[in-house]
Design an enzyme around this catalytic site. Structure first.
Site, PDB file in Angstrom:
ATOM      1  N   ASP A   1       0.906  -1.233  -0.061  1.00  0.00           N
ATOM      2  CA  ASP A   1       0.181  -0.147  -0.123  1.00  0.00           C
ATOM      3  C   ASP A   1       0.870   1.224   0.120  1.00  0.00           C
ATOM      4  OD1 ASP A   1      -2.190  -1.734   0.221  1.00  0.00           O
ATOM      5  OD2 ASP A   1      -2.451  -1.467   2.434  1.00  0.00           O
TER       6      ASP A   1
HETATM    7  N1  URA Z   1      -1.100  -5.982   3.842  1.00  0.00           N
HETATM    8  C1  URA Z   1      -1.777  -4.784   3.911  1.00  0.00           C
HETATM    9  O1  URA Z   1      -2.743  -4.598   4.577  1.00  0.00           O
HETATM   10  N2  URA Z   1      -0.879  -4.023   3.155  1.00  0.00           N
HETATM   11  C2  URA Z   1       0.067  -4.136   2.530  1.00  0.00           C
HETATM   12  O2  URA Z   1       0.677  -3.001   2.248  1.00  0.00           O
HETATM   13  C3  URA Z   1       0.736  -5.389   2.424  1.00  0.00           C
HETATM   14  C4  URA Z   1       0.067  -6.172   3.025  1.00  0.00           C
END
Ligand code: URA
Length: 238
Positions: free
Chosen positions: A106
Site C-alpha cells: 500500500d
Molecule cells: N497487507 C496490507 O494490508 N498492506 C500492505 O501493504 C501489505 C500487506
C-alpha cells in the site's frame, strides 16, 4: 548463455535506440571486450561480455532483480498517474525498460519491494499456487490478546466470505500491539483486514522479508540495491 546482436543488447538497456547505437558505433563510441566495434550486427554473449558506450559500461544482464526499501507515499506501480512510483525513485543507473514491482505494498506501507523486469519470475512468486511467504512488522492502535492471535494463526473467514489462511504471529518484545506477522498469500490490504477482523487498526506496516530474504538493514528508506543470485534463489524457496 544468451547470444545476441550487439545493437539489440545495447538497445535493451533502455538507454539507446538501435539507430542511435548504429550512429555511435560509426563514431567509434562502442567497445566490445575492450575493442572498438563498427559493425553492430556482431553477436556477443550477454552474460560474459563487457560493452561500453562513450566510455560507460552497459548493463547486459537479461533481467534485473532489485531490493528497494519503499518509503511511505510512493505507489507500487510502474505508472503513477500523478503519484511517485517505486520505479521513479530508483537511481538512474538502475532504470531500464519494463521494470515493475513484483507484488504491491500500500502507499502508506514501507519496506521490501522487489522490482524486476522478469515477468516469469514475478508470476512464479505471486501465483496463488506458489505464493511466497512474506513477513511484516505491524504496529496496532490497540493490543490484541493471545486468543485473537490464535484466531489469526488458525485462519479466519470474514463476513464477506474472504478467507485468510493461517498466519504466523509473534509479539515483539512481548508488546501485544507490535507484531511480526508472516502470511503465505497476498490478498488486497490483507494484514490491515486481518487485524481489523480482530478489532485493531494497523497504524504502521513495514515488510521486512520476502521468501527467505530479509530487507537489508543497511538499505535506508528510498534506497535500492541488486539482489545477489543466491538471494534470488532464496526468494523462491519454501
Ligand atoms: N497487507 C496490507 O494490508 N498492506 C500492505 O501493504 C501489505 C500487506
Amino acid at each position: 548463455m544468451a547470444v545476441e546482436r550487439l545493437d539489440k543488447i545495447i538497445s535493451k538497456s533502455g538507454k539507446f535506440t538501435r539507430s542511435e547505437v548504429k550512429r555511435l558505433a560509426r563514431n567509434g563510441e562502442i567497445t566490445l571486450n575492450g575493442e572498438a566495434v563498427k559493425d553492430v550486427s556482431v553477436k556477443a554473449d550477454t552474460e560474459n561480455c563487457i560493452i561500453t558506450v562513450s566510455g560507460e559500461r552497459i548493463d547486459t544482464a537479461e533481467h534485473v532483480y532489485i531490493m528497494l526499501n519503499k518509503p511511505q507515499g510512493v505507489v507500487s506501480a510502474s505508472e503513477g498517474r500523478g503519484d511517485v512510483t517505486v520505479v521513479d525513485i530508483l537511481p538512474d543507473d538502475m532504470k531500464r525498460k519494463n521494470l515493475f514491482p513484483a507484488g504491491r505494498l500500500d502507499k502508506d506501507t514501507t519496506g521490501f519491494v522487489l522490482v524486476t523486469d522478469d515477468g516469469d519470475f514475478a508470476h512464479r512468486i505471486l501465483s496463488p499456487k506458489n505464493h511466497i511467504k512474506k513477513t511484516y512488522i505491524a504496529a496496532l492502535d490497540k493490543p490484541i490478546d493471545e486468543s485473537k492471535k490464535g484466531v489469526l494463526e488458525s485462519g479466519i473467514e470474514l463476513k464477506d466470505g474472504t478467507v485468510f489462511r493461517p498466519a504466523e504471529l509473534e509479539f515483539i518484545d512481548g508488546d501485544m500491539s507490535n507484531i511480526k506477522i508472516t502470511i503465505f498469500e497476498g490478498k488486497y490490504h490483507q494484514i490491515k483486514r486481518m487485524f481489523k477482523a480482530v478489532g485493531s487498526t494497523v497504524v504502521s506496516l513495514k515488510r521486512i522479508k520476502m521468501g527467505n530474504v530479509y530487507l537489508d538493514d543497511k538499505l535506508k528508506e528510498g534506497c535500492a540495491r541488486y539482489l545477489t543470485s543466491a538471494e534470488i534463489e532464496e526468494i523462491e524457496k519454501r
